[in-house]
Design a protein around this motif. Structure first.
Motif, PDB file in Angstrom:
ATOM      1  N   GLN A 267       0.845  -1.201   0.000  1.00 21.34           N
ATOM      2  CA  GLN A 267       0.000   0.000   0.000  1.00 21.34           C
ATOM      3  C   GLN A 267       0.878   1.248   0.000  1.00 21.34           C
ATOM      4  O   GLN A 267       1.965   1.236   0.558  1.00 21.34           O
ATOM      5  CB  GLN A 267      -0.868   0.041   1.266  1.00 21.34           C
ATOM      6  CG  GLN A 267      -1.779  -1.140   1.441  1.00 21.34           C
ATOM      7  CD  GLN A 267      -3.036  -1.035   0.611  1.00 21.34           C
ATOM      8  OE1 GLN A 267      -3.418   0.058   0.198  1.00 21.34           O
ATOM      9  NE2 GLN A 267      -3.666  -2.161   0.342  1.00 21.34           N
ATOM     10  N   SER A 268       0.365   2.299  -0.615  1.00 25.06           N
ATOM     11  CA  SER A 268       1.132   3.547  -0.565  1.00 25.06           C
ATOM     12  C   SER A 268       0.379   4.541   0.317  1.00 25.06           C
ATOM     13  O   SER A 268      -0.633   4.208   0.915  1.00 25.06           O
ATOM     14  CB  SER A 268       1.317   4.091  -1.975  1.00 25.06           C
ATOM     15  OG  SER A 268       0.067   4.442  -2.492  1.00 25.06           O
ATOM     16  N   GLY A 269       0.879   5.761   0.363  1.00 20.37           N
ATOM     17  CA  GLY A 269       0.216   6.798   1.161  1.00 20.37           C
ATOM     18  C   GLY A 269       0.380   6.532   2.644  1.00 20.37           C
ATOM     19  O   GLY A 269       1.374   5.944   3.077  1.00 20.37           O
ATOM     20  N   LEU A 586       8.124  15.402   6.037  1.00 22.21           N
ATOM     21  CA  LEU A 586       8.508  14.361   5.086  1.00 22.21           C
ATOM     22  C   LEU A 586       7.742  14.478   3.776  1.00 22.21           C
ATOM     23  O   LEU A 586       7.941  13.686   2.869  1.00 22.21           O
ATOM     24  CB  LEU A 586       8.244  12.982   5.686  1.00 22.21           C
ATOM     25  CG  LEU A 586       9.145  12.587   6.851  1.00 22.21           C
ATOM     26  CD1 LEU A 586       8.706  11.263   7.421  1.00 22.21           C
ATOM     27  CD2 LEU A 586      10.593  12.516   6.406  1.00 22.21           C
TER      28      LEU A 586
ATOM     29  N   LEU B 111       8.326   5.393   4.572  1.00 25.03           N
ATOM     30  CA  LEU B 111       7.288   6.434   4.645  1.00 25.03           C
ATOM     31  C   LEU B 111       7.357   7.513   3.548  1.00 25.03           C
ATOM     32  O   LEU B 111       6.350   7.786   2.884  1.00 25.03           O
ATOM     33  CB  LEU B 111       7.296   7.053   6.037  1.00 25.03           C
ATOM     34  CG  LEU B 111       6.083   7.862   6.436  1.00 25.03           C
ATOM     35  CD1 LEU B 111       4.814   7.038   6.323  1.00 25.03           C
ATOM     36  CD2 LEU B 111       6.232   8.372   7.866  1.00 25.03           C
ATOM     37  N   PRO B 112       8.552   8.128   3.315  1.00 25.60           N
ATOM     38  CA  PRO B 112       8.573   9.181   2.279  1.00 25.60           C
ATOM     39  C   PRO B 112       8.165   8.646   0.905  1.00 25.60           C
ATOM     40  O   PRO B 112       7.535   9.362   0.124  1.00 25.60           O
ATOM     41  CB  PRO B 112      10.035   9.629   2.263  1.00 25.60           C
ATOM     42  CG  PRO B 112      10.568   9.247   3.586  1.00 25.60           C
ATOM     43  CD  PRO B 112       9.837   8.002   3.983  1.00 25.60           C
ATOM     44  N   SER B 114       6.058   6.055   0.404  1.00 24.87           N
ATOM     45  CA  SER B 114       4.605   5.824   0.478  1.00 24.87           C
ATOM     46  C   SER B 114       3.857   7.124   0.266  1.00 24.87           C
ATOM     47  O   SER B 114       2.831   7.165  -0.414  1.00 24.87           O
ATOM     48  CB  SER B 114       4.221   5.275   1.843  1.00 24.87           C
ATOM     49  OG  SER B 114       4.846   4.057   2.063  1.00 24.87           O
ATOM     50  N   LEU B 115       4.394   8.196   0.870  1.00 22.17           N
ATOM     51  CA  LEU B 115       3.703   9.483   0.774  1.00 22.17           C
ATOM     52  C   LEU B 115       3.642   9.979  -0.661  1.00 22.17           C
ATOM     53  O   LEU B 115       2.807  10.800  -1.005  1.00 22.17           O
ATOM     54  CB  LEU B 115       4.415  10.522   1.642  1.00 22.17           C
ATOM     55  CG  LEU B 115       4.232  10.340   3.147  1.00 22.17           C
ATOM     56  CD1 LEU B 115       5.087  11.321   3.909  1.00 22.17           C
ATOM     57  CD2 LEU B 115       2.774  10.519   3.522  1.00 22.17           C
ATOM     58  N   HIS B 116       4.559   9.467  -1.480  1.00 24.21           N
ATOM     59  CA  HIS B 116       4.522   9.898  -2.884  1.00 24.21           C
ATOM     60  C   HIS B 116       4.056   8.783  -3.791  1.00 24.21           C
ATOM     61  O   HIS B 116       4.477   8.678  -4.938  1.00 24.21           O
ATOM     62  CB  HIS B 116       5.876  10.454  -3.292  1.00 24.21           C
ATOM     63  CG  HIS B 116       6.168  11.739  -2.576  1.00 24.21           C
ATOM     64  ND1 HIS B 116       6.987  11.794  -1.477  1.00 24.21           N
ATOM     65  CD2 HIS B 116       5.677  12.986  -2.747  1.00 24.21           C
ATOM     66  CE1 HIS B 116       6.999  13.037  -1.020  1.00 24.21           C
ATOM     67  NE2 HIS B 116       6.218  13.782  -1.761  1.00 24.21           N
ATOM     68  N   GLY B 117       3.195   7.948  -3.241  1.00 22.74           N
ATOM     69  CA  GLY B 117       2.472   6.989  -4.072  1.00 22.74           C
ATOM     70  C   GLY B 117       3.185   5.686  -4.370  1.00 22.74           C
ATOM     71  O   GLY B 117       2.680   4.868  -5.132  1.00 22.74           O
TER      72      GLY B 117
END
Lengths: 678, 259
Positions: A267-269, A586, B111-112, B114-117
Motif C-alpha cells: 500500500q502507498s500513502g 517528510l 514512509l517518504p 509511500s507518501l509519494h504513491g
C-alpha cells in the motif's frame, strides 16, 4: 485580575473542549428531565389513580439520579484530568513564579464553578423547554388533553440538578487537585512522552481468541438459557460478556498489527501510519475502549428494553368497555336513563356471567385430544393440566351479553347454533397461550354437559368483558341465553352493567376527560364501579416508569461512552502532535493527514460501536425470547421495523459524534501547518 | 568549477514579530551550494543557523530573498508542489530523530516513498541497500522504543535518503548522540557523500562533526561571518578540525579578533 484570569481560562477550556462542554449540557438536561418527572402532566394524572405506585417510583428516582451522577462523575473526572495534563506545564510555571498552591487551587476551583454556571445557564432553559414539550406531547398522546396542562417547572428538580451537577464537578476537580498537588514541580514541568509502542506478542493473540470465545459463550448462554432467568445464568452472562469484551480489545491490537504487516508493503500513502495509529490507540487504551463498548451495549439494551416496554404496553389494551357498574338493577337503570348522562353514553348493557352450577349439572372439557395434537411444549402440558382442574367450576357468559359487547365496538356478533358453544379467555396477551388454544379448538374440540356433547366454535373470543380487572377468566364458555338460564347458578342477576362512552364526546374532549366526568356522575349517584382508566393508569405507569427510566439511563450511557471515545481520540492525537509535524516535513499534505485522521476516527468508533452493536443484537434477542415477551398483536415485522428505526437513530447519533470529533481533529491538524511554526 | 550550483540562497532575511517586537533572525544571507558538496553551517546559539536551514527546508518562509534549488524558486512553492519538494527533493535529518514511534524501522524508512504513491515493495531494493550501508538490518522490524539512539538516527538517515533527494538537510544530527554513535553516523554520512556525491547541508556547533564537511559557513547575528574550505586532497580531518576550533574560539571572543 484574578477573576478575569479565571473567566479567560474557563472560556478557553470550553472552547478547547467543546465536546465535553456539549456533553455536560446534555447531562444537565437529562438530570432535570429525570428529576422533574413528578411534575409532568402524566405523572400528576397517575398520582390520582395509582398514588401508591407513583410514590414508590418517586422513591426510586433519587437512587437512579445518584447512580447517574456517579457515572457522570467519572466522565467529568476523566475529561478534567486530560485538561489538567495538558495544562501541567502552565501550573508548573505559576508555581515557579511563586504562586501559592492554595491560590492555584482557588483558581482551578473558580474555573470549574464558572464553567458549571455557564453550562447550567445554557442547559436549564433547554431542559425546561424539553420537559414542557414532553409533558404536553405525552399528555396529548394519552388523551389527558390540554385542559389539565400545568407548567411543569419544578423547583426541587431545579435545585437537585444544580446541586448535583456542581457537586460532581467540584468533587472531580478536588480529586485531581489533590493528585496534582502531590506531584513535584519538576514532574509538572516535564512534557510526557507518548506511550511507547510495543510489539504485539502471542499473548495478544491468545487474548483476542479467548475474548471471541467468551463473547460467543455469553451470546449462547443468553439465547439458550436466559429463559429460566436464574441469577446464576445472569451472572455467567455478565462474567463471560464482560471478560470477553475486555480480552477482545486487549488482543485486538495484535490482530490489527498482523493486518498492517500483511497489507502494508503493498500500500502507498499513509496506510501503514493510519493502521499503526489505530493499533497503538487500541493497545494503550483497550480498557477504556472495552468500558465504552460495554456502556454503549448497556445504552442499546436499556433503550431497546424501554422502547419494547413502551410499545408493548401501548398495544396491550383494546378498549371495549369504559365502565363496569355494580349495584341493584333499579339504581343502575335510573342512572343510565337520566337525561344528563344520556349524551355521554353510547351503549349500556348487563353482562351476564356466572359459574355453571355443577351441583345440578355434569361437566367435562373435551379439549385434551385436540390440545395433545398441538406441538409439544411445556405450555401445552400446563394448559392441559389447567383445563382438567377447571372442570369443577367453569364460567359461562350469555350470548346476548357478549354480542352486546361486540356490537358496541362494531364487531361481528357470534351466531351459536344448537349444541354449539364458543370459548372465551381474557388472557389475550399471552400470545403462546392464545395460539395453542386457538390451534386446539380449530382442530375440533367439544365440551360435555349433562352427558351431551357441545361443539366449540373454531375461533377463540377474547374481548375484555369488564372495564378493567374486575374479573380475569382463564377460560369461559359463551352459551346461548337459554342454556345460560338453565345452567347458571344465578341467572337473574348480571355480573355487572357495562357502559361504553359516546364516540363523539370522546373525540371532542378526549377519553380521559370524558371518563373523569362520568366518574364524577357515578360517584354522585353512589354507585360502585370500575373504569377503563385504572387499566390505562396501570399501563401508563408501567410504560412511563420503565421506559422513562431505562431510556434515560440508555441516553446517559450513550452520552458518556461517546464522549469518552471522542475525548480519548483527541487526547491521543494531541499527545502525538509531533508525528503529524514530522509527516508534514517528510512531504505529506495537510489533506493526507486530515484524511488519515478521519479514517482513524471512523475506525476507532466503528471498533467500539461494532462490538457493542453485535453484543446488543444478542442481548436484545435474549431479552425478547425470555423475560420481555412480545405483546399480542405485535407482529415480528413491526418489531424489526422498530428495532431498525431505533438502530438507525443510534447510528445517526454516532455519526453526529464522529462528525464533531472529526471537526475537532481537523482543526488541530490545520493548526499544525508547518510553515513558520517550527 | 566543473560542478553545478544546486542551491542558490539570495539575500534572504527573516523577521519574527512585528513593530516594536520585531526580531531579525537572518539579515540578508547569500551563498551557493555546489552539487556534491558537504556544507556545514556553524554559529552560536541564536545566530540564525537553524532558521536558515528551516528556510531551505520550507519549514518557514523567508521574509525576503529567494532560495533556488535546481534553478527553481522554492519560496514560491505552495500546496502539492511544496509537499512534493519536501518529500522528493530534500531529505531531512533531525536532531531528535523524529521517527514515528508507532511505526517499525522499515515502515519509517519507507514512509517518504509511500507518501509519494510508491509501495513498500517497490522501495525494497533501495531499502536493503541503505539498511546494509547504515548497519540497521537487524532492527528493521523493531519499533523505535526497542532501538538505541545511534540506531534510531541511522534509521532516520536512511529515511532521509530513501527518496534519493537532491539535497540532504541535517539539523544537529549528532546532538542527541554519544561520541561513539556520533562518529559512526558521521562516517556513514560521509561515505554516502563521497560514494554517491550526495549534497548535504548540516547545521552543527560541534567542531568534531563539522570537520567531516568540505566547507563551513559561520553565521553570527543573522549574517554570514566567515567561511572555511577544506582542501580535500591535502588536508586531513584533524587539521581541518584545528582550523575550525580556532574560528569557533574567535567567534566566541567577538568579531574584533577575527581576520
Amino acid at each position: 485580575m484574578f477573576f478575569k484570569q479565571i473567566r479567560r481560562n474557563a472560556s478557553k477550556s470550553r472552547k478547547d473542549n467543546g465536546l465535553l462542554f456539549g456533553s455536560l449540557i446534555i447531562a444537565i438536561v437529562a438530570f432535570y428531565t429525570l428529576l422533574s418527572l413528578e411534575s409532568q402532566d402524566v405523572m400528576r394524572f397517575l398520582k390520582t389513580i395509582e398514588s401508591g405506585a407513583v410514590s414508590k417510583l418517586m422513591l426510586i428516582i433519587p437512587l437512579v439520579y445518584v447512580i447517574s451522577l456517579f457515572f457522570v462523575f467519572f466522565l467529568v473526572y476523566f475529561a478534567y484530568r486530560y485538561q489538567m495534563d495538558n495544562r501541567k506545564k502552565e501550573f508548573g510555571l505559576y508555581l515557579m513564579m511563586g504562586m501559592k498552591q492554595s491560590r492555584l487551587f482557588a483558581m482551578l476551583m473558580g474555573e470549574t464553578i464558572w464553567n458549571s454556571v455557564v453550562s447550567i445557564l445554557i442547559g436549564l432553559p433547554i431542559a425546561l423547554l424539553l420537559t414542557e414539550g414532553i409533558s404536553l406531547t405525552t399528555a396529548q398522546l394519552v388523551g389527558i388533553g390540554i385542559i389539565g396542562h400545568r407548567i411543569s417547572l419544578s423547583i426541587p428538580a431545579l435545585l437537585g440538578t444544580v446541586i448535583g451537577f456542581i457537586i460532581v464537578q467540584i468533587a472531580a476537580m478536588m480529586f485531581l487537585c489533590f493528585q496534582f498537588g502531590r506531584k513535584e514541580l519538576m514532574q509538572l514541568m516535564q512534557t510526557d512522552s507518548p506511550d511507547k509502542q510495543f510489539i504485539a506478542t502471542k499473548k495478544g493473540w491468545i487474548s483476542f481468541i479467548l475474548g471471541l470465545l467468551f463473547l460467543i459463550t455469553a451470546y449462547g448462554i443468553g439465547i439458550l438459557m436466559l429463559k429460566s432467568f436464574d441469577l446464576r445464568v445472569v451472572t455467567l452472562i455478565f462474567v463471560f460478556g464482560g471478560a470477553g469484551t475486555f480480552l477482545l480489545y486487549r488482543g485486538m491490537g495484535s490482530f490489527l498489527g498482523r493486518q498492517i504487516r500483511k497489507k502494508g508493503p503493498s500500500q502507498s500513502g499513509l496506510f501503514t501510519f493510519t493502521g499503526r495509529q489505530i493499533q497503538e490507540n487500541i493497545l494503550h487504551q483497550h480498557k477504556e475502549l472495552a468500558i465504552a463498548s460495554l456502556l454503549l451495549l448497556m445504552a442499546l439494551s436499556c433503550i431497546s428494553f424501554g422502547i419494547g416496554i413502551a410499545s408493548g404496553r401501548g398495544a396491550e389494551n383494546t378498549r371495549s368497555v369504559d365502565f363496569s357498574i355494580e349495584g341493584s338493577e333499579q339504581d343502575i337503570s335510573a342512572f343510565l336513563n337520566s337525561t344528563e348522562n344520556d349524551a355521554l353514553i353510547a351503549a349500556s348493557y348487563p353482562m351476564f356471567l356466572d359459574q355453571l352450577d355443577t351441583d345440578t349439572h355434569t361437566f367435562s372439557w373435551g379439549l385434551d385430544a385436540a390440545l395433545s395434537a398441538q406441538p409439544k411444549t411445556d405450555l401445552r402440558d400446563t394448559i392441559i393440566k389447567n383445563f382438567d382442574q377447571q372442570s369443577e367450576y367453569p364460567y359461562i357468559i350469555s350470548q346476548t351479553s357478549y354480542n352486546n359487547l361486540l356490537q358496541s365496538i362494531n364487531k361481528e356478533s357470534i351466531q351459536l347454533k344448537e349444541r354449539q358453544i364458543a370459548l372465551y379467555t381474557s388472557f389475550r396477551n399471552s400470545l403462546d397461550f392464545v395460539d395453542t388454544l386457538s390451534g386446539a379448538i380449530s382442530a375440533g374440540a367439544y365440551v360435555k354437559i349433562d352427558n351431551k356433547s357441545y361443539e366449540l366454535l373454531p375461533s377463540l373470543y377474547d374481548e375484555n368483558i369488564v372495564a378493567d380487572r374486575k374479573i380475569t377468566l382463564y377460560s369461559a364458555m359463551i352459551v346461548s341465553d337459554e342454556d345460560y338460564r338453565n345452567w347458571a347458578k344465578n341467572s337473574s342477576e348480571p355480573f355487572s352493567w357495562n357502559v361504553l362512552l359516546s364516540k363523539d364526546s370522546v373525540q371532542k374532549n378526549g377519553l380521559m376527560q370524558e371518563i373523569q366526568s362520568m366518574e364524577n356522575c357515578l360517584k354522585a349517584a353512589g354507585l360502585s364501579y370500575e373504569s377503563y382508566i385504572s387499566g390505562i393508569g396501570r399501563n401508563l405507569f408501567y410504560t412511563v416508569a420503565a421506559s422513562y427510566l431505562t431510556i434515560y439511563l440508555g441516553v446517559l450511557f450513550m452520552l458518556i461512552a461517546n464522549t469518552v471515545i471522542g475525548l480519548k481520540f483527541l487526547m491521543y492525537q494531541r499527545t502525538n502532535k509531533r508525528r503529524y509535524l514530522t509527516l508534514l516535513t517528510l512531504g505529506a499534505g495537510i489533506d493526507d493527514l486530515c484524511s488519515s485522521s478521519q479514517k482513524q476516527i471512523r475506525l476507532f468508533f466503528t471498533l467500539v460501536v461494532g462490538v457493542a452493536s453485535c453484543s446488543a443484537f444478542f442481548a436484545i434477542w435474549s431479552m425478547f425470547t425470555s423475560f420481555l415477551k412480545l405483546p399480542a398483536g405485535m407482529g415480528i415485522h413491526r418489531v424489526i421495523l422498530l428495532a431498525g428505526i431505533g438502530f438507525f437513530l443510534f447510528l445517526f447519533i454516532q455519526l453526529i459524534y464522529i462528525n464533531i470529533v472529526e471537526r475537532a481533529s481537523r482543526r488541530e491538524i490545520l493548526a499544525l501547518n508547518i510553515t513558520d511554526r517550527r | 568549477m566543473h560542478s553545478n550550483r544546486i542551491l542558490q540562497v539570495e539575500s534572504i532575511t527573516k523577521d519574527y514579530g512585528t513593530g516594536d517586537h520585531k526580531t531579525t533572525a537572518l539579515k540578508g544571507i547569500s551563498f551557493d551550494v555546489l552539487e556534491g558538496e558537504f556544507l556545514g553551517i556553524m554559529g552560536a546559539s541564536g545566530s540564525g543557523k537553524t532558521t536558515l536551514l528551516n528556510c531551505i527546508a520550507t519549514m518557514t518562509k523567508p521574509t525576503s530573498g529567494n532560495i533556488m534549488l535546481n534553478h527553481q524558486n522554492i519560496s514560491s512553492f505552495k500546496g502539492g508542489a511544496l509537499a512534493d519538494y519536501r518529500g522528493k527533493e530534500i531529505g531531512y535529518l533531525f536532531q531528535e530523530f523524529e521517527l514515528l514511534d508507532n511505526l517499525t524501522a522499515r515502515e519509517n524508512i519507507i514512509l517518504p516513498l509511500s507518501l509519494h504513491g510508491m509501495t513498500g515493495k517497490q522501495g525494497e531494493q533501495k531499502l536493503r541497500e541503505l539498511a546494509n550501508h547504515f548497519d540497521i538490518v537487524s532492527v528493521l522490524n523493531k519499533f523505535p522504543s526497542q532501538m538505541s539512539g545511534g540506531q534510531k538516527q541511522r534509521v532516520a538517515a536512511a529515511r532521509a535518503l530513501i527518496g534519493d533527494p537532491s539535497i540532504v538537510l541535517a539539523d544537529e544530527p549528532t546532538g542527541a548522540l554519544d561520541s561513539k554513535n556520533a562518529r559512526i553516523l558521521m562516517d556513514k554520512l560521509s561515505a554516502i557523500h563521497k560514494e554517491q556525491h550526495k549534497t548535504i547541508i548540516m547545521v552543527t556547533h560541534d567542531a568534531n562533526v563539522a570537520s567531516f564537511c568540505s566547507r563551513i559557513l559561520f553565521i553570527q547575528d543573522g549574517c554570514l561571518f566567515h567561511e572555511l574550505r577544506r582542501n580535500i586532497r591535502t588536508e586531513t580531518t584533524d587539521n581541518f578540525y584545528e582550523r575550525i576550533v580556532t574560528v569557533v574560539a574567535q567567534l566566541g571572543g567577538g568579531s574584533a579578533n577575527v581576520l
